[in-house]
Design an enzyme around this catalytic site. Structure first.
Site, PDB file in Angstrom:
ATOM      1  N   SER A 140     -13.076   7.451  -0.832  1.00 19.01           N
ATOM      2  CA  SER A 140     -13.415   6.313  -1.411  1.00 19.01           C
ATOM      3  C   SER A 140     -14.354   5.449  -0.361  1.00 19.01           C
ATOM      4  CB  SER A 140     -11.925   5.211  -1.361  1.00 19.01           C
ATOM      5  OG  SER A 140     -12.374   3.893  -1.584  1.00 19.01           O
ATOM      6  N   TYR A 153      -4.320   2.141   3.311  1.00 15.28           N
ATOM      7  CA  TYR A 153      -5.364   2.938   2.228  1.00 15.28           C
ATOM      8  C   TYR A 153      -6.777   3.152   2.957  1.00 15.28           C
ATOM      9  CZ  TYR A 153      -7.942   3.970  -1.852  1.00 15.28           C
ATOM     10  OH  TYR A 153      -8.799   4.554  -2.917  1.00 15.28           O
TER      11      TYR A 153
HETATM   12  N1  LIG Z   1     -10.387   3.879  -9.402  1.00 13.16           N
HETATM   13  C1  LIG Z   1     -11.257   3.411  -8.622  1.00 13.16           C
HETATM   14  O1  LIG Z   1     -12.126   2.517  -8.689  1.00 13.16           O
HETATM   15  C2  LIG Z   1     -11.115   4.265  -7.165  1.00 13.16           C
HETATM   16  C3  LIG Z   1     -12.037   3.662  -6.297  1.00 13.16           C
HETATM   17  C4  LIG Z   1     -12.141   4.303  -4.968  1.00 13.16           C
HETATM   18  C5  LIG Z   1     -11.408   5.589  -4.859  1.00 13.16           C
HETATM   19  N2  LIG Z   1     -10.546   5.909  -5.882  1.00 13.16           N
HETATM   20  C6  LIG Z   1      -9.818   7.513  -5.538  1.00 13.16           C
HETATM   21  O2  LIG Z   1      -9.806   8.129  -6.644  1.00 13.16           O
HETATM   22  C7  LIG Z   1      -8.756   8.898  -6.947  1.00 13.16           C
HETATM   23  C8  LIG Z   1      -8.455   8.678  -8.256  1.00 13.16           C
HETATM   24  O3  LIG Z   1      -8.100   7.283  -8.456  1.00 13.16           O
HETATM   25  P1  LIG Z   1      -7.506   6.502  -9.895  1.00 13.16           P
HETATM   26  O4  LIG Z   1      -7.969   5.240  -9.682  1.00 13.16           O
HETATM   27  O5  LIG Z   1      -8.154   7.365 -10.938  1.00 13.16           O
HETATM   28  O6  LIG Z   1      -6.262   6.768  -9.633  1.00 13.16           O
HETATM   29  P2  LIG Z   1      -4.889   6.761 -10.695  1.00 13.16           P
HETATM   30  O7  LIG Z   1      -5.173   6.355 -12.182  1.00 13.16           O
HETATM   31  O8  LIG Z   1      -3.846   5.667  -9.888  1.00 13.16           O
HETATM   32  O9  LIG Z   1      -4.113   8.022 -10.846  1.00 13.16           O
HETATM   33  C9  LIG Z   1      -3.638   8.723  -9.776  1.00 13.16           C
HETATM   34  C10 LIG Z   1      -3.058  10.053  -9.966  1.00 13.16           C
HETATM   35  O10 LIG Z   1      -2.559  10.587  -9.008  1.00 13.16           O
HETATM   36  C11 LIG Z   1      -1.135  11.128  -9.520  1.00 13.16           C
HETATM   37  N3  LIG Z   1      -0.212  11.108  -8.435  1.00 13.16           N
HETATM   38  C12 LIG Z   1       0.029   9.972  -7.527  1.00 13.16           C
HETATM   39  N4  LIG Z   1       0.902  10.400  -6.573  1.00 13.16           N
HETATM   40  C13 LIG Z   1       1.060  11.686  -6.711  1.00 13.16           C
HETATM   41  C14 LIG Z   1       1.892  12.576  -5.950  1.00 13.16           C
HETATM   42  N5  LIG Z   1       2.517  12.422  -4.789  1.00 13.16           N
HETATM   43  N6  LIG Z   1       1.736  13.892  -6.267  1.00 13.16           N
HETATM   44  C15 LIG Z   1       1.090  14.217  -7.287  1.00 13.16           C
HETATM   45  N7  LIG Z   1       0.492  13.320  -7.887  1.00 13.16           N
HETATM   46  C16 LIG Z   1       0.307  12.047  -7.857  1.00 13.16           C
HETATM   47  C17 LIG Z   1      -0.708  10.345 -10.577  1.00 13.16           C
HETATM   48  O11 LIG Z   1       0.279  10.626 -11.598  1.00 13.16           O
HETATM   49  P3  LIG Z   1       1.642  10.648 -11.396  1.00 13.16           P
HETATM   50  O12 LIG Z   1       1.932   8.983 -10.944  1.00 13.16           O
HETATM   51  O13 LIG Z   1       2.148  10.886 -12.707  1.00 13.16           O
HETATM   52  O14 LIG Z   1       2.222  11.319 -10.384  1.00 13.16           O
HETATM   53  C18 LIG Z   1      -2.092   9.961 -11.379  1.00 13.16           C
HETATM   54  O15 LIG Z   1      -2.388  11.027 -12.243  1.00 13.16           O
HETATM   55  C19 LIG Z   1      -7.497   8.305  -5.802  1.00 13.16           C
HETATM   56  O16 LIG Z   1      -7.855   9.171  -4.576  1.00 13.16           O
HETATM   57  C20 LIG Z   1      -8.268   7.138  -5.501  1.00 13.16           C
HETATM   58  O17 LIG Z   1      -7.976   6.771  -4.273  1.00 13.16           O
HETATM   59  C21 LIG Z   1     -10.254   5.521  -6.892  1.00 13.16           C
END
Ligand SMILES: NC(=O)c1ccc[n+]([C@@H]2O[C@H](COP(=O)([O-])OP(=O)(O)OC[C@H]3O[C@@H](n4cnc5c(N)ncnc54)[C@H](OP(=O)(O)O)[C@@H]3O)[C@@H](O)[C@H]2O)c1
Length: 249
Positions: A140, A153
């Site tokens: 991130s 985080y």
């Molecule tokens: N969205 C942004 O703007 C943003 C910005 C910077 C970085 N990121 C990074 O990008 C990545 C994806 O972000 P996102 O916003 O798309 O996330 P998200 O929509 O919250 O999705 C997270 C995914 O991880 C799964 N998950 C959570 N805990 C888990 C575990 N212990 N074991 C297996 N699966 C697990 C969830 O599925 P279940 O809950 O069904 O298990 C879900 O599919 C993350 O690493 C986040 O930190 C995102």
């Protein structure tokens, strides 16, 4: 150069958000892709939905904290090579330091950082069976630019970026590379309320040169690039996809 035909891929956290976008893009580039999350039912619903759009995904359910080996058994169909692991699991706990206890801090570090190492380590034998293994961690921009009140985080993502460099140096070879993708602000489902908040739009206008949130699908080309033959000499980088947010003075 960007063809992934014949490749096997696993995307942890691939059931929604950025992980799902990356999984779909790998599949469209020709890879056989398994998506992971904790709920089999949720993953199967996504698989069926995406199949109706013509994209084929498999499911490999399990908790990355406790079930790394089982997830890999499913994703590799019991022991075949894995060419691409994108570890996109990342959870958030926005409690600031006054409210965050040591146990809460440790839990987040365990999920976002320690489990990434666990998945990478468990995947290593499979990636080593590939002639072009790709380990891609999802960090991130929090790794390099902190917002106040988000210590666990921020620390986890900073650690993940350092881990990327460490693994790239230790494991990098002609047949295995290790890189990271650092997303900026993306309007995923999880961020829907924030992305729709007019008060925050002012901040976006000032702080993001492109003056908007990223569209979730805009993360996917970075994943295809790093996973592909085009990135054969790219090892140890963090590819930031943030509309220029972190380079603006
Ligand atoms: N969205 C942004 O703007 C943003 C910005 C910077 C970085 N990121 C990074 O990008 C990545 C994806 O972000 P996102 O916003 O798309 O996330 P998200 O929509 O919250 O999705 C997270 C995914 O991880 C799964 N998950 C959570 N805990 C888990 C575990 N212990 N074991 C297996 N699966 C697990 C969830 O599925 P279940 O809950 O069904 O298990 C879900 O599919 C993350 O690493 C986040 O930190 C995102």
């Amino acid at each position: 150069m960007f063809d992934l035909s014949g490749k096997t891929a696993l995307v942890t956290g691939g059931g929604r958000g950025l992980g799902l976008e990356m999984a779909k893009a790998l599949a469209k580039a020709g890879a056989s892709v398994a998506i992971n999350g904790r709920s089999r039912t949720a993953l199967e619903a996504v698989r069926d939905q995406v199949a109706s759009e013509g994209v084929i995904l498999e499911v490999a359910p399990g908790d990355v904290v406790t079930d790394a080996q089982r997830i890999l058994d499913d994703a590799t169909r019991n022991g075949q090579a894995l060419d691409i692991l994108i570890h996109a699991v990342g959870v958030r706990d926005r409690r600031g330091t006054d409210d965050m206890d040591a146990a809460g801090f440790a839990t987040l570090i365990n999920t976002d950082l320690t489990a990434a190492y666990g998945m990478a380590k468990a995947a290593l034998p499979y990636l080593r069976r590939s002639d072009a293994g790709r380990l891609i961690l999802v960090t991130s921009i929090a790794a390099v630019a902190a917002r106040g009140g988000d210590p666990a985080y921020t620390a986890a993502k900073g650690g993940l970026e350092a881990l990327t460099r460490s693994l790239a140096v230790e494991l990098g070879s002609d047949t295995l590379t290790v890189n990271a993708i650092a997303p900026g602000w993306f309007a995923t489902e999880t961020n829907a309320a924030l992305a729709a908040d007019p008060a925050l739009q002012q901040f976006v206008d000032i702080r993001i040169p492109l003056k908007r949130w990223g569209r979730p699908e805009e993360i996917a080309p970075a994943a295809v690039f790093l996973a592909s033959p085009a990135a054969s000499f790219v090892n140890g980088i963090t590819l930031t996809v943030d509309g220029g947010m972190t380079v603006q003075m």
